[in-house]
Design an enzyme around this catalytic site. Structure first.
Site, mmCIF file in Angstrom:
data_model
loop_
_atom_site.group_PDB
_atom_site.id
_atom_site.type_symbol
_atom_site.label_atom_id
_atom_site.label_comp_id
_atom_site.label_asym_id
_atom_site.label_seq_id
_atom_site.Cartn_x
_atom_site.Cartn_y
_atom_site.Cartn_z
ATOM 1 N N ASN A 56 -0.012 -4.624 6.383
ATOM 2 C CA ASN A 56 0.220 -3.238 6.791
ATOM 3 C C ASN A 56 0.777 -3.175 8.215
ATOM 4 O OD1 ASN A 56 0.212 -0.471 6.922
ATOM 5 N ND2 ASN A 56 -1.965 -0.217 6.469
ATOM 6 N N THR A 60 -6.161 -6.018 3.957
ATOM 7 C CA THR A 60 -5.017 -5.093 4.137
ATOM 8 C C THR A 60 -4.605 -4.979 5.612
ATOM 9 O OG1 THR A 60 -6.364 -3.081 4.328
ATOM 10 C CG2 THR A 60 -5.746 -3.753 2.112
ATOM 11 N N HIS A 65 5.092 4.389 1.822
ATOM 12 C CA HIS A 65 4.252 3.757 2.837
ATOM 13 C C HIS A 65 3.375 2.741 2.093
ATOM 14 C CE1 HIS A 65 1.244 2.916 5.758
ATOM 15 N NE2 HIS A 65 0.288 3.553 5.098
ATOM 16 N N ASP A 104 -12.451 -13.972 -5.631
ATOM 17 C CA ASP A 104 -11.407 -14.528 -6.499
ATOM 18 C C ASP A 104 -10.034 -14.234 -5.864
ATOM 19 O OD1 ASP A 104 -9.527 -15.101 -8.420
ATOM 20 O OD2 ASP A 104 -10.506 -13.947 -10.034
ATOM 21 N N SER A 124 -3.091 8.833 7.291
ATOM 22 C CA SER A 124 -4.447 9.340 7.028
ATOM 23 C C SER A 124 -4.792 10.455 8.004
ATOM 24 C CB SER A 124 -5.449 8.197 7.160
ATOM 25 O OG SER A 124 -5.262 7.299 6.099
ATOM 26 N N SER A 144 -9.309 7.199 0.450
ATOM 27 C CA SER A 144 -7.984 7.225 1.086
ATOM 28 C C SER A 144 -6.881 7.007 0.053
ATOM 29 C CB SER A 144 -7.893 6.194 2.220
ATOM 30 O OG SER A 144 -7.884 4.869 1.726
ATOM 31 N N LYS A 176 0.512 2.165 -7.505
ATOM 32 C CA LYS A 176 -0.359 3.262 -7.951
ATOM 33 C C LYS A 176 0.382 4.604 -7.847
ATOM 34 C CE LYS A 176 -4.823 1.316 -6.350
ATOM 35 N NZ LYS A 176 -5.835 1.472 -7.387
ATOM 36 N N CYS A 222 -0.415 6.597 10.115
ATOM 37 C CA CYS A 222 0.772 5.840 9.684
ATOM 38 C C CYS A 222 2.001 6.722 9.483
ATOM 39 C CB CYS A 222 0.467 5.101 8.384
ATOM 40 S SG CYS A 222 -1.005 4.109 8.481
ATOM 41 N N GLU A 238 -0.421 4.019 16.170
ATOM 42 C CA GLU A 238 -1.833 4.398 16.185
ATOM 43 C C GLU A 238 -2.642 3.251 16.781
ATOM 44 O OE1 GLU A 238 -3.711 4.548 12.181
ATOM 45 O OE2 GLU A 238 -1.689 4.197 11.434
HETATM 46 N N1 CAA Z 1 -8.065 -10.205 -10.370
HETATM 47 C C1 CAA Z 1 -7.186 -9.176 -10.346
HETATM 48 N N2 CAA Z 1 -7.490 -7.947 -9.854
HETATM 49 C C2 CAA Z 1 -8.724 -7.763 -9.320
HETATM 50 C C3 CAA Z 1 -9.685 -8.797 -9.326
HETATM 51 C C4 CAA Z 1 -9.312 -10.062 -9.871
HETATM 52 N N3 CAA Z 1 -10.155 -11.094 -9.896
HETATM 53 N N4 CAA Z 1 -10.798 -8.308 -8.747
HETATM 54 C C5 CAA Z 1 -10.555 -7.030 -8.413
HETATM 55 N N5 CAA Z 1 -9.312 -6.692 -8.765
HETATM 56 C C6 CAA Z 1 -8.620 -5.403 -8.567
HETATM 57 C C7 CAA Z 1 -9.487 -4.197 -8.845
HETATM 58 O O1 CAA Z 1 -9.529 -3.908 -10.232
HETATM 59 C C8 CAA Z 1 -8.772 -3.138 -8.036
HETATM 60 O O2 CAA Z 1 -7.619 -2.713 -8.728
HETATM 61 P P1 CAA Z 1 -7.286 -1.135 -8.849
HETATM 62 O O3 CAA Z 1 -7.265 -0.580 -7.463
HETATM 63 O O4 CAA Z 1 -5.953 -1.104 -9.509
HETATM 64 O O5 CAA Z 1 -8.394 -0.534 -9.647
HETATM 65 C C9 CAA Z 1 -8.260 -3.911 -6.812
HETATM 66 O O6 CAA Z 1 -8.331 -5.305 -7.170
HETATM 67 C C10 CAA Z 1 -9.083 -3.696 -5.569
HETATM 68 O O7 CAA Z 1 -10.412 -3.932 -5.884
HETATM 69 P P2 CAA Z 1 -11.566 -3.010 -5.301
HETATM 70 O O8 CAA Z 1 -11.231 -1.576 -5.538
HETATM 71 O O9 CAA Z 1 -12.868 -3.516 -5.771
HETATM 72 O O10 CAA Z 1 -11.370 -3.377 -3.744
HETATM 73 P P3 CAA Z 1 -12.213 -3.031 -2.506
HETATM 74 O O11 CAA Z 1 -13.416 -2.214 -2.813
HETATM 75 O O12 CAA Z 1 -12.458 -4.335 -1.852
HETATM 76 O O13 CAA Z 1 -11.252 -2.106 -1.607
HETATM 77 C C11 CAA Z 1 -9.349 -1.072 -0.596
HETATM 78 C C12 CAA Z 1 -9.848 -2.045 -1.698
HETATM 79 C C13 CAA Z 1 -9.998 0.277 -0.800
HETATM 80 C C14 CAA Z 1 -7.846 -0.931 -0.688
HETATM 81 C C15 CAA Z 1 -9.760 -1.669 0.779
HETATM 82 O O14 CAA Z 1 -9.072 -2.870 0.978
HETATM 83 C C16 CAA Z 1 -9.482 -0.740 1.945
HETATM 84 O O15 CAA Z 1 -10.315 0.102 2.280
HETATM 85 N N6 CAA Z 1 -8.298 -0.886 2.604
HETATM 86 C C17 CAA Z 1 -7.936 -0.080 3.771
HETATM 87 C C18 CAA Z 1 -7.637 1.362 3.425
HETATM 88 C C19 CAA Z 1 -6.278 1.567 2.807
HETATM 89 O O16 CAA Z 1 -5.386 0.749 2.928
HETATM 90 N N7 CAA Z 1 -6.092 2.723 2.174
HETATM 91 C C20 CAA Z 1 -4.820 3.068 1.584
HETATM 92 C C21 CAA Z 1 -4.549 4.550 1.570
HETATM 93 S S1 CAA Z 1 -4.681 5.192 3.242
HETATM 94 C C22 CAA Z 1 -3.183 4.802 3.959
HETATM 95 O O17 CAA Z 1 -2.248 4.505 3.300
HETATM 96 C C23 CAA Z 1 -3.100 4.805 5.450
HETATM 97 C C24 CAA Z 1 -3.194 3.407 5.909
HETATM 98 O O18 CAA Z 1 -2.220 2.711 6.078
HETATM 99 C C25 CAA Z 1 -4.543 2.854 6.113
#
Ligand code: CAA
Length: 384
Positions: free
Chosen positions: A275, A152, A233, A29, A308, A201, A242, A111, A79
């Site tokens: 990112n 991302t 960041h 979606d 990270s 993370s 968040k 980062c 990185e």
């Molecule tokens: N409409 C609106 N919202 C929706 C939706 C819909 N139809 N379907 C899902 N969502 C929402 C979920 O409720 C969730 O919201 P919350 O986080 O507020 O609960 C959000 O969309 C994401 O959904 P999921 O948690 O199911 O997503 P995912 O399992 O696909 O993973 C992620 C999301 C963990 C960010 C993944 O993209 C990821 O691993 N990204 C890379 C890691 C990252 O960026 N980490 C950040 C911290 S680490 C850091 O900052 C260093 C760095 O740069 C990497």
């Protein structure tokens, strides 16, 4: 003596992927990407751009001939290194035609390292106030096709001139670093894509933010009401929400509302680019300073840097009298507006076309890349 950011510039490639199209291609979606993650577009990095060329392209947009003569140290924070030994800063220094009597190094901690570079630059300048340090924070965020991190991804470079009597932001007060050994995101030497424990993370990130912010308040007796904005960041824009929500809860007092408005201004560019890893916090700063209508000279901005592995740091800076004019020169809107959309298949082709670790002789097709600095290929295992 005030020390901080005197100039700030940004470069990303002229190509982007529309994330509604990516969602459709992945059977997701679109609102998950647009609202749940908070990303609309993602920079697409062709094989003819890497951290060196993007870094040089970013710096070239802000440096005058006079600046080039005055830089005594260049630090590349990344990185997405292209060599395990030689610093990317050496290549960038050469492309920018800086003076040979320059110190050129690369720093790494996911980062976070752009902030490490900023702190090291402050130290150098406090020893020698005439010194000017050029920081390049450049990365290509790659998680892999059809992974949960794919939405991302992104890429680009931030260039910052750090000096005494800065015209954008003077770093002020104590900085609060915090680190712990955690495996939330990493990239082994053999891998060109990051490995990540995504949900973990995000929780480590928030934990580090709360710890550093609380300590900052204890050390300074300042509170949120002393901040004109809090920026973060942004691995994806929802992450900033968040973090801010973690300290605001559902409060709706005027200052909390202002903080949310400022956050939205700081997220605007990341939403379009994705990112930048090391440059992401500073892209949020540029976004805030160009998009917010609620800022004036003397305002204090809170900045949370996170890498990270993991390293966090909370610090603050004071906006300087010329900040509006200085960020206007970065001409960010023009760069973003001039980009061209690529289809999902074209993005996938470009994603796979990056020069690999084992490539010996590669000559890239430069006909589609009209940027000032481009990667021509690799000859005898040397990048050209
Ligand atoms: N409409 C609106 N919202 C929706 C939706 C819909 N139809 N379907 C899902 N969502 C929402 C979920 O409720 C969730 O919201 P919350 O986080 O507020 O609960 C959000 O969309 C994401 O959904 P999921 O948690 O199911 O997503 P995912 O399992 O696909 O993973 C992620 C999301 C963990 C960010 C993944 O993209 C990821 O691993 N990204 C890379 C890691 C990252 O960026 N980490 C950040 C911290 S680490 C850091 O900052 C260093 C760095 O740069 C990497």
């Amino acid at each position: 003596m005030k020390i901080g950011i005197d100039k700030i510039g940004f470069y990303t490639t002229p190509l982007y992927l529309d994330l509604t199209e990516l969602a459709q291609a992945r059977g997701v979606d679109p609102n998950k990407y647009l609202i749940g993650i908070g990303q609309e577009k993602q920079a697409v990095i062709p094989p003819t751009q890497d951290i060196v060329t993007m870094g040089a392209n970013a710096a070239d947009r802000i440096l005058t001939d006079e600046d080039r003569k005055q830089i005594s140290t260049i630090i590349v924070a990344t990185e997405s290194g292209i060599d395990n030994s030689k610093a990317a800063a050496i290549y960038v220094k050469e492309l920018l035609q800086l003076d040979p009597f320059v110190r050129a190094v690369e720093v790494k901690e996911a980062c976070y390292s752009g902030t490490a570079a900023l702190q090291f630059a402050r130290g150098l300048i406090s020893l020698n106030p005439d010194e000017k340090v050029l920081i390049i924070a450049a990365d290509i965020a790659r998680y892999g096709l059809e992974t949960s991190g794919e939405v991302t991804q992104g890429g680009g470079a931030i260039a910052m001139m750090i000096s005494a009597e800065p015209r954008v932001l003077a770093i002020d007060g104590p900085s609060v670093p915090y680190s712990e050994d955690v495996m939330d995101f990493w990239r082994p030497l053999y891998a060109s894509e990051a490995l990540v424990d995504g949900k973990y993370s995000t929780s480590v990130y928030i934990d580090f933010f709360q710890k550093t912010w609380e300590r900052y308040q204890t050390l300074t007796d300042q509170t949120l009401s002393d901040m004109a904005a809090m920026i973060f960041h942004l691995p994806f824009t929802k992450m900033g929400k968040k973090a801010l929500d973690a300290i605001l809860g559902d409060q709706n007092d005027p200052h909390s509302v202002l903080m949310r408005t400022q956050l939205a201004a700081s997220q605007a560019l990341s939403r379009q680019v994705g990112n930048l890893y090391t440059g992401s916090l500073y892209l949020a700063l540029l976004s805030l300073l160009t998009r917010s209508h609620n800022l004036q000279s003397g305002d204090r901005i809170g900045l949370f840097s996170y890498g990270s592995g993991a390293q966090g740091e909370f610090f603050t800076g004071i906006l300087q009298a010329d900040f509006k004019e200085m960020v206007r020169q970065a001409d960010v809107e023009k760069l973003i507006m001039a980009r061209k959309q690529v289809s999902v298949p074209e993005y996938e082709r470009l994603f796979r076309a990056q020069i690999g670790y084992n490539s010996k002789n590669v000559f890239l097709d430069l006909s589609q890349d009209h940027e000032k600095y481009v990667l021509q290929g690799q000859q005898d295992q040397k990048r050209v």
